[in-house]
Design a protein around this motif. Structure first.
Motif, PDB file in Angstrom:
ATOM      1  N   GLY A 189       0.820  -1.213   0.000  1.00 24.94           N
ATOM      2  CA  GLY A 189       0.000   0.000   0.000  1.00 24.94           C
ATOM      3  C   GLY A 189       0.848   1.255   0.000  1.00 24.94           C
ATOM      4  O   GLY A 189       0.508   2.249  -0.649  1.00 24.94           O
ATOM      5  N   ILE A 190       1.973   1.203   0.712  1.00 30.25           N
ATOM      6  CA  ILE A 190       2.873   2.362   0.735  1.00 30.25           C
ATOM      7  C   ILE A 190       3.380   2.653  -0.672  1.00 30.25           C
ATOM      8  O   ILE A 190       3.498   3.801  -1.095  1.00 30.25           O
ATOM      9  N   LEU A 191       3.639   1.577  -1.404  1.00 24.00           N
ATOM     10  CA  LEU A 191       4.119   1.782  -2.769  1.00 24.00           C
ATOM     11  C   LEU A 191       3.025   2.390  -3.647  1.00 24.00           C
ATOM     12  O   LEU A 191       3.292   3.276  -4.462  1.00 24.00           O
ATOM     13  N   TYR A 192       1.796   1.899  -3.470  1.00 26.39           N
ATOM     14  CA  TYR A 192       0.686   2.539  -4.201  1.00 26.39           C
ATOM     15  C   TYR A 192       0.636   4.023  -3.864  1.00 26.39           C
ATOM     16  O   TYR A 192       0.456   4.883  -4.731  1.00 26.39           O
ATOM     17  N   ALA A 193       0.802   4.302  -2.580  1.00 29.93           N
ATOM     18  CA  ALA A 193       0.717   5.690  -2.132  1.00 29.93           C
ATOM     19  C   ALA A 193       1.784   6.537  -2.817  1.00 29.93           C
ATOM     20  O   ALA A 193       1.538   7.681  -3.196  1.00 29.93           O
ATOM     21  N   LEU A 194       2.954   5.929  -3.009  1.00 30.39           N
ATOM     22  CA  LEU A 194       4.059   6.653  -3.639  1.00 30.39           C
ATOM     23  C   LEU A 194       3.684   7.064  -5.071  1.00 30.39           C
ATOM     24  O   LEU A 194       3.958   8.182  -5.512  1.00 30.39           O
ATOM     25  N   VAL A 195       3.060   6.140  -5.796  1.00 26.95           N
ATOM     26  CA  VAL A 195       2.633   6.475  -7.156  1.00 26.95           C
ATOM     27  C   VAL A 195       1.481   7.482  -7.105  1.00 26.95           C
ATOM     28  O   VAL A 195       1.451   8.446  -7.878  1.00 26.95           O
ATOM     29  N   ALA A 196       0.563   7.254  -6.159  1.00 24.29           N
ATOM     30  CA  ALA A 196      -0.600   8.140  -6.049  1.00 24.29           C
ATOM     31  C   ALA A 196      -0.180   9.578  -5.758  1.00 24.29           C
ATOM     32  O   ALA A 196      -0.812  10.523  -6.224  1.00 24.29           O
ATOM     33  N   LEU A 197       0.913   9.721  -4.991  1.00 19.53           N
ATOM     34  CA  LEU A 197       1.405  11.059  -4.665  1.00 19.53           C
ATOM     35  C   LEU A 197       1.674  11.872  -5.929  1.00 19.53           C
ATOM     36  O   LEU A 197       1.373  13.059  -5.992  1.00 19.53           O
ATOM     37  N   GLY A 198       2.268  11.208  -6.924  1.00 16.37           N
ATOM     38  CA  GLY A 198       2.559  11.897  -8.182  1.00 16.37           C
ATOM     39  C   GLY A 198       1.291  12.469  -8.801  1.00 16.37           C
ATOM     40  O   GLY A 198       1.259  13.620  -9.245  1.00 16.37           O
ATOM     41  N   PHE A 199       0.215  11.651  -8.799  1.00 19.14           N
ATOM     42  CA  PHE A 199      -1.066  12.116  -9.338  1.00 19.14           C
ATOM     43  C   PHE A 199      -1.555  13.335  -8.564  1.00 19.14           C
ATOM     44  O   PHE A 199      -1.953  14.346  -9.147  1.00 19.14           O
ATOM     45  N   VAL A 200      -1.539  13.196  -7.226  1.00 17.94           N
ATOM     46  CA  VAL A 200      -2.114  14.255  -6.398  1.00 17.94           C
ATOM     47  C   VAL A 200      -1.352  15.563  -6.587  1.00 17.94           C
ATOM     48  O   VAL A 200      -1.959  16.627  -6.711  1.00 17.94           O
ATOM     49  N   LEU A 201      -0.015  15.472  -6.647  1.00 22.36           N
ATOM     50  CA  LEU A 201       0.799  16.678  -6.819  1.00 22.36           C
ATOM     51  C   LEU A 201       0.365  17.442  -8.058  1.00 22.36           C
ATOM     52  O   LEU A 201       0.111  18.640  -8.018  1.00 22.36           O
ATOM     53  N   ILE A 202       0.278  16.711  -9.175  1.00 22.35           N
ATOM     54  CA  ILE A 202      -0.050  17.390 -10.428  1.00 22.35           C
ATOM     55  C   ILE A 202      -1.491  17.873 -10.411  1.00 22.35           C
ATOM     56  O   ILE A 202      -1.800  18.981 -10.852  1.00 22.35           O
ATOM     57  N   PHE A 203      -2.382  17.072  -9.843  1.00 24.70           N
ATOM     58  CA  PHE A 203      -3.774  17.504  -9.813  1.00 24.70           C
ATOM     59  C   PHE A 203      -3.937  18.758  -8.964  1.00 24.70           C
ATOM     60  O   PHE A 203      -4.661  19.684  -9.331  1.00 24.70           O
ATOM     61  N   LYS A 204      -3.255  18.800  -7.834  1.00 24.69           N
ATOM     62  CA  LYS A 204      -3.394  19.955  -6.947  1.00 24.69           C
ATOM     63  C   LYS A 204      -2.903  21.231  -7.618  1.00 24.69           C
ATOM     64  O   LYS A 204      -3.495  22.277  -7.477  1.00 24.69           O
TER      65      LYS A 204
END
Lengths: 314, 283, 362
Positions: free
Chosen positions: A23-38
């Motif tokens: 899950g932590i690894l998923y979170a790491l990829v998800a962070l990239g999405f959130v950064l750009i979306f924000k």
């Protein structure tokens, strides 16, 4: 606890922990999405392809340099090369795509990132090759037994997973610091809030976009390094990255803590479901479990667990 | 122009029998819609507090007030886009507990918006045709085949829409996508779409905002003619006080979410509270 | 100069509302239909030029026509109703496997009945996965449709009864018998597919010009305003999901029965969904002509990428060709979005517009 069979409890904890770690690894990829979306309101479908390209660049240069140089220098050079490549991609994306699509609908921008995905996948594999490459960045990968005092025989853990978790935590901490305390971080938050208002106080939009894509690119390198160490660098990393979509839906598109928690929830949930529900359903349910969880969350709470509330006005 | 409107009124008459045989003046006493003690809160912000007034069939009713007085929120409550925190909106004496915009539309309430809310990708003709959506009865399969009855119905509604296009003098932009039209014309198309619904009550949110004098004149003419020729009850929000005083039969004045005056233009003009709200109390 | 509206007066609304109000268009479309239905089969029988063998039919005409049908289905949802879907491939798969199961389990079911029922099954699934669209919008919905894609991928692969417990997971279609006529030659399958494609295009062209189509477009352009004029968003969105999935299911059944003949679950993976989305974007959102243009373009591009180096005698591996095709698709999507967001359909209408005003240059 007497009611429970300790062996079963130990097994449950083992599954849970391994789920949380992925899950932590998923979170790491998800962070990239959130950064750009924000920062730009762009739902970046290409994050998965960025992870793939970053991984391929890293592993290919590392394998080539290792033969000629000491390992630490080779790793350093390979990481810098991957970083330079991601910066170049960020520049190209901003210069040739985003800048030309200012004021387009979110849907058009989303489809543009699908286009970017295909370009990155095609060119990345053409340049760096399309096999499965083993990546070793020097992280230990032995199995250890933990909590032996609590359970008979302890629970099985992989040190690689633990190191990945530490790395992910460090990156999240660094990002939180960057967003909260630096000048650029403040500019990013301002842009996320309102594009035109940010522009009117003199924040250069295009530069902010460039920076945020660079940061997302660096996060992609970290994700690729960690995932690559675990499963090898290969095309299926793209699908791992697709898992980040349900993660951010669960966590809320605009929330960094949401991405982390969403990642943990999805990671643990899908492992537990696979182990405990999988056999009765025919196995392989981890391919869709995360998406169905996301669907249910959307129906109950359309903005995700931590996202900003969506207010409609006319 | 009046002749034009009259012919449209005659052609619309069979579809709106309830008001066709009654002259507007005779309707002037019956309340069509009543706002009863409506309050609206967003978190801690009070947008409306305890507002009551009525709208009589056939009249032109204006809602005025300074910026942020709660005028648009009032319209949003009337057509079900917002649900009042307390109080009721009663249509024909019936209080609807869960009034949704689509239900309000089915009950004959049409509306235009402060910022034009047209379907940008569609032509003027199609935009106004959507106003007929509730009146088209052809089944799915008939629309799929588009022959016989379905085609005849489509042509029938096209004819009504063309009458509205003639009335609003927008023949030339019939097939232009509305996204390409200038603002003034977009407002006109939006009015056309609302009129195509043959509403009993037409809510206009700043129909003349951002218009030049000629456009305002045209729009006033359309509003008055829609009211007189079809007997449509009209409620409008407008900042141009001159226009409001001339057009409306009665005026409600809101300030900070409270009703401070209600009456004929003359009564409102002399009301000291209204003068205070607009010019400041001078203290 | 060949294409003028001057002098063609339409004196009634029916003529103005016709599918092709301009006479030149009517002639052109008639010629095209004549060529497709009569001339192409005749040329094939006479063994003239590229029409003589089966290659043209098997490798180009049949797949392009079926993909056009599928693209029309997706366009109803994305282009007309504005609901993005990344699950189009899955709904094609539902149609294919539903048709297979009906054919295997219901002996004596006529082929047309099988196809219509398969579309119906896909429509029901589409409505079920469309329900979230009532609560969520835009990009969130994309993730919901992705859920449909991965869920059904798994069903096709893991649920034994879907493939009638075939050990390899690969299933074969039965013979195509239409009213006693067996369409087994490529040219016959081509005629079957062509007939269905023409019927679907005509029916959807009718729907989108009518009340239902206007409700879809109103929901797409501004759902709040649509609700305020009395359109129920629930109705508009769910009919779009149903119609779209029905056509996708029909196209999936055709893809399996008339094109692949035997297939594996991979035929309807997320790659298919992206392919369809690309056809719709490049062809033109909200255009039926665009679906045909886009399908032809997307299908032919990989063939060209592969063929050009061969003509120029530059050696290029199959992998490299695949990678370059992938990148070329990406670049095309970006160019389309940046320079012509309405796709090939818009290019087509600009060309007509210019012809109409020729020699005036604007």
């Amino acid at each position: 606890m007497a009611v429970f069979d300790p062996v079963k409890v130990a097994f449950f904890v083992e599954v849970l922990v391994s789920g949380l770690l992925s899950g932590i690894l998923y979170a790491l990829v998800a962070l990239g999405f959130v950064l750009i979306f924000k920062a730009s309101g762009v739902f970046n479908f290409a994050q998965g392809a960025m992870v793939l390209v970053a991984g391929l660049a890293l592993v290919r240069t590392l394998n080539w340099l290792e033969a000629h140089l000491p390992f630490w220098l080779a790793l350093l050079l390979a990481l810098s090369f991957a970083g330079a490549l991601m910066t170049g991609i960020a520049w190209a994306v901003e210069r040739f795509v985003l800048r030309k699509l200012v004021n387009q609908t979110a849907l058009a921008l989303f489809m543009a990132t699908i286009g970017i995905t295909f370009v990155l996948e095609g060119l990345g594999q053409q340049i760096f090759g399309a096999q499965v490459y083993k990546l070793d960045i020097g992280l230990p990968r032995d199995n250890i037994f933990a909590l032996e005092s609590l359970f008979d025989g302890g629970i099985l853990l992989n040190t690689l997973d633990l190191w990945s978790a530490l790395l992910a935590a460090a990156i999240v901490g660094a990002l939180a610091f960057f967003f909260q305390w630096t000048r650029t971080g403040r500019a990013l938050r301002a842009v996320a809030d309102d594009h035109s208002a940010a522009q009117s106080v003199g924040i250069p939009l295009t530069r902010v976009w460039f920076i945020v894509w660079v940061v997302a690119g660096l996060v992609a390198i970290a994700a690729a390094a960690v995932w690559g160490s675990k499963v090898g660098v290969q095309f299926s990393l793209v699908y791992v990255a697709l898992k980040a979509l349900p993660v951010i839906i669960v966590g809320g598109l605009t929330s960094v803590p949401g991405a982390i928690l969403g990642g943990l929830l999805i990671g643990a949930g899908e492992k537990l479901a696979e182990v405990y529900l999988g056999p009765s359903l025919g196995g392989g349910i981890e391919h869709w479990f995360a998406y169905v969880v996301a669907l249910v969350v959307l129906l109950v709470r359309p903005q995700g667990l931590f996202g900003d509330r969506i207010i409609e006005r006319i | 122009m009046t002749g034009n409107a009259a012919s449209l009124a005659m052609s619309l008459a069979p579809m709106a029998p309830a008001m066709a045989h009654v002259a507007p003046a005779a309707l002037a006493s019956k309340p069509l819609l009543a706002v009863e003690n409506v309050s609206l809160r967003f978190g801690g912000v009070k947008a409306l507090s305890d507002v009551s007034f009525d709208i009589r069939a056939g009249e032109i009713r204006a809602i005025i007030g300074p910026n942020g007085a709660g005028k648009t929120s009032m319209l949003n409550c009337i057509n079900g886009f917002y649900r009042p925190s307390s109080g009721h909106v009663a249509l024909d004496g019936v209080r609807h507990r869960h009034l949704r915009p689509s239900l309000a539309a089915r009950n004959g309430i049409a509306r235009t918006f402060q910022n034009v809310a047209l379907f940008k990708g569609m032509t003027t003709l199609d935009n106004i045709m959507t106003g007929r959506a509730l009146k088209i009865r052809s089944s799915f399969l008939r629309q799929l085949v588009r022959h016989g009855a379905a085609l005849r119905e489509e042509i029938e509604h096209r004819r009504k829409v063309e009458e509205i296009i003639d009335f609003l003098e927008i023949q030339a932009i019939r097939k232009t996508p509305v996204g390409k039209l200038p603002y003034g014309l977009q407002k006109r198309v939006e009015l056309g779409r609302a009129l195509a619904m043959e509403p009993r009550l037409l809510l206009l949110d700043e129909p003349m905002a951002g218009m030049n004098l000629e456009e305002k004149e045209d729009m006033s003419r359309f509003i008055v003619e829609a009211n007189q020729a079809f007997g449509t009850t009209i409620t409008l929000i407008e900042h141009d006080i001159g226009v409001v005083m001339n057009l409306s039969d009665r005026i409600v004045v809101l300030n900070h979410g409270c009703k401070i005056a209600d009456g004929t233009p003359e009564e409102v003009r002399c009301n000291p509270q209204v003068i205070d709200a607009y010019l400041g109390s001078g203290e | 100069m060949f294409y003028r509206e001057a002098g063609h007066f339409r004196d009634n609304y029916q003529a103005d509302m016709a599918l092709f109000p301009i006479r030149e268009d009517r002639i052109g479309v008639s010629l095209l239909l004549f060529a497709a239905f009569v001339a192409v089969p005749l040329l094939h029988l006479a063994r003239i030029g590229p029409f003589s063998g089966d290659y043209l039919f098997n490798a180009i005409l049949i797949p392009v026509l079926i993909l056009s049908v599928a693209a029309i289905g997706l366009n109803v949802l994305v282009g007309y109703c504005g609901q993005i879907s990344l699950g189009a491939g899955a709904f094609m798969g539902i149609g294919a496997y539903a048709a297979y199961n009906i054919a295997v389990r219901v002996p004596g079911m006529p082929l047309i009945g099988t196809f219509l029922l398969a579309g119906g099954v896909a429509a029901v699934a589409g409505v079920l996965f469309g329900i979230p669209s009532l609560r969520i919008k835009g990009l969130y919905l994309a993730v919901a449709t992705l859920a449909a894609q991965f869920f059904f991928d798994w069903c096709f692969l893991r649920l034994g009864w879907v493939t009638n417990y075939t050990p390899s997971g690969s299933v074969s279609a039965p013979a195509l018998v239409v009213f006693g006529w067996e369409a087994d030659k490529p040219v016959e399958r081509y005629l079957l597919v062509l007939t269905i494609a023409a019927a679907v295009a005509w029916g959807i062209a009718n729907l989108v010009r009518g009340n239902i189509g206007r409700q879809w477009m109103a929901t797409r352009d501004m759902d709040i305003a649509a609700e305020i004029i009395g359109i129920r968003p629930v109705e508009a969105k769910l009919t779009a999901f149903a119609v779209s999935s029905f056509i996708l299911g029909l196209a999936g059944a055709l893809w399996a029965f008339a094109n692949l003949r035997s297939w594996e679950p991979y035929a309807f993976s997320i790659d298919r969904s992206f392919q369809l989305l690309f056809i719709v974007i490049i062809g033109g959102l909200g255009s039926i002509v665009g679906c045909f243009l886009g399908a032809a373009f997307i299908w032919l591009l990989p063939l060209v990428v592969e063929a050009v180096p061969r003509w120029l005698s530059i050696p290029i591996s199959a992998d490299a060709a695949a990678n370059l095709t992938l990148a070329a698709f990406g670049v095309l999507i970006l160019l389309t979005l940046i320079y012509e967001p309405h796709g090939l359909a818009r290019v087509w209408s600009i060309t007509k517009h210019k012809l109409r005003r020729w020699p005036f240059p604007y």
